[in-house]
Design an enzyme around this catalytic site. Structure first.
Site, PDB file in Angstrom:
ATOM      1  N   GLU A  40      70.375 -11.082  65.708  1.00 59.73           N
ATOM      2  CA  GLU A  40      71.187 -11.480  66.863  1.00 59.73           C
ATOM      3  C   GLU A  40      71.315 -10.277  67.790  1.00 59.73           C
ATOM      4  O   GLU A  40      71.765  -9.212  67.366  1.00 59.73           O
ATOM      5  CB  GLU A  40      72.569 -11.923  66.388  1.00 59.73           C
ATOM      6  N   THR A  69      77.551 -12.989  71.320  1.00 57.91           N
ATOM      7  CA  THR A  69      78.618 -12.801  72.309  1.00 57.91           C
ATOM      8  C   THR A  69      78.337 -13.630  73.566  1.00 57.91           C
ATOM      9  O   THR A  69      78.457 -13.148  74.693  1.00 57.91           O
ATOM     10  CB  THR A  69      78.802 -11.305  72.670  1.00 57.91           C
ATOM     11  N   LYS A 128      80.956 -19.213  62.427  1.00 55.99           N
ATOM     12  CA  LYS A 128      81.026 -17.780  62.169  1.00 55.99           C
ATOM     13  C   LYS A 128      82.486 -17.418  61.916  1.00 55.99           C
ATOM     14  O   LYS A 128      83.291 -17.377  62.844  1.00 55.99           O
ATOM     15  CB  LYS A 128      80.493 -17.009  63.387  1.00 55.99           C
TER      16      LYS A 128
END
Length: 237
Positions: A40, A69, A128
């Site tokens: 990521e 993000t 998450k």
């Protein structure tokens, strides 16, 4: 591509934050060379969208390159256009909604049971749990008692020692950032990064993951990725 199956098989993904695009790409190359096949790239990295596009172009098809993000709808659209395989958010964001709307697999950030349920109702592929280190692996067992089918991923405060504990507690995978990256994203030693990656993969039983020389061309399970039995609440799923 079934993101949840892929992450469950690979067990771990790296979270890359760097102070410049070139260093982020260097970290991607080092990690994939060490056998990490899911990564990521956080949008807090300058030029992150370009990094994702270049990493996708350079990497074998079996390597998953995601975007982290993701806060806004525009960011979700940009990373999808850059070839991101999945989007990761810290919470229920506008970017999370656009990712779901566009069919981009989503790992949506949550912490409380209410937030976990909301993320799944929102359409997230996985949740998450962040920051996981606030409560530790036991918290995953507690969450999975009333929500046994919730696809939870542990992120935040996870290192090579804690990673197997989260997996045993029922997490489908773990995302590891600063304990893995160290100072590599700021010009630090890439050989040390490779060594940390090797240790992490061994700790979670995924040390036979493919490198660029052996990776397959499809989007199925990574060759050699360990998929042995899990303990804790995972066994009931």
């Amino acid at each position: 591509m079934d993101l949840l199956t892929e992450l469950t098989d690979r067990r771990v993904f790296a979270i890359i934050r760097a102070d410049r695009p070139e260093r982020a790409l260097e970290c991607v190359r080092t990690l994939t060379g060490a056998g990490v096949t899911a990564l990521e790239v956080s949008l807090t990295t300058p030029g992150a969208v370009e990094v994702i596009a270049r990493a996708r172009a350079e990497s074998p098809p079996s390597v998953l390159i995601g975007a982290g993000t993701v806060l806004t709808a525009a960011q979700a659209e940009e990373v999808a256009a850059a070839g991101a395989a999945f989007a990761v958010t810290p919470a229920l964001t506008a970017g999370a909604l656009r990712a779901v709307e566009s069919g981009l697999p989503l790992l949506c950030g949550a912490l409380t049971p209410t937030e976990v349920v909301a993320a799944l109702e929102f359409g997230a592929t996985g949740v998450k749990v962040f920051p996981a280190g606030v409560h530790g692996p036991r918290y995953f067992r507690e969450l999975l008692a009333p929500l046994p089918h919730a696809p939870l991923v542990a992120v935040g405060g996870v290192d090579a020692v804690a990673a197997p504990e989260y997996l045993a507690a029922g997490a489908r995978a773990v995302g590891v950032g600063s304990p893995l990256l160290g100072d590599a994203g700021r010009g630090g030693d890439q050989a040390a990064l490779a060594a940390r990656a090797t240790a992490l993969l061994a700790a979670v039983g995924a040390d036979r993951a493919p490198t660029s020389a052996t990776a397959g061309a499809g989007t199925g399970t990574a060759p050699g990725a360990a998929a042995g039995p899990r303990g804790g609440a995972e066994a009931g799923r």
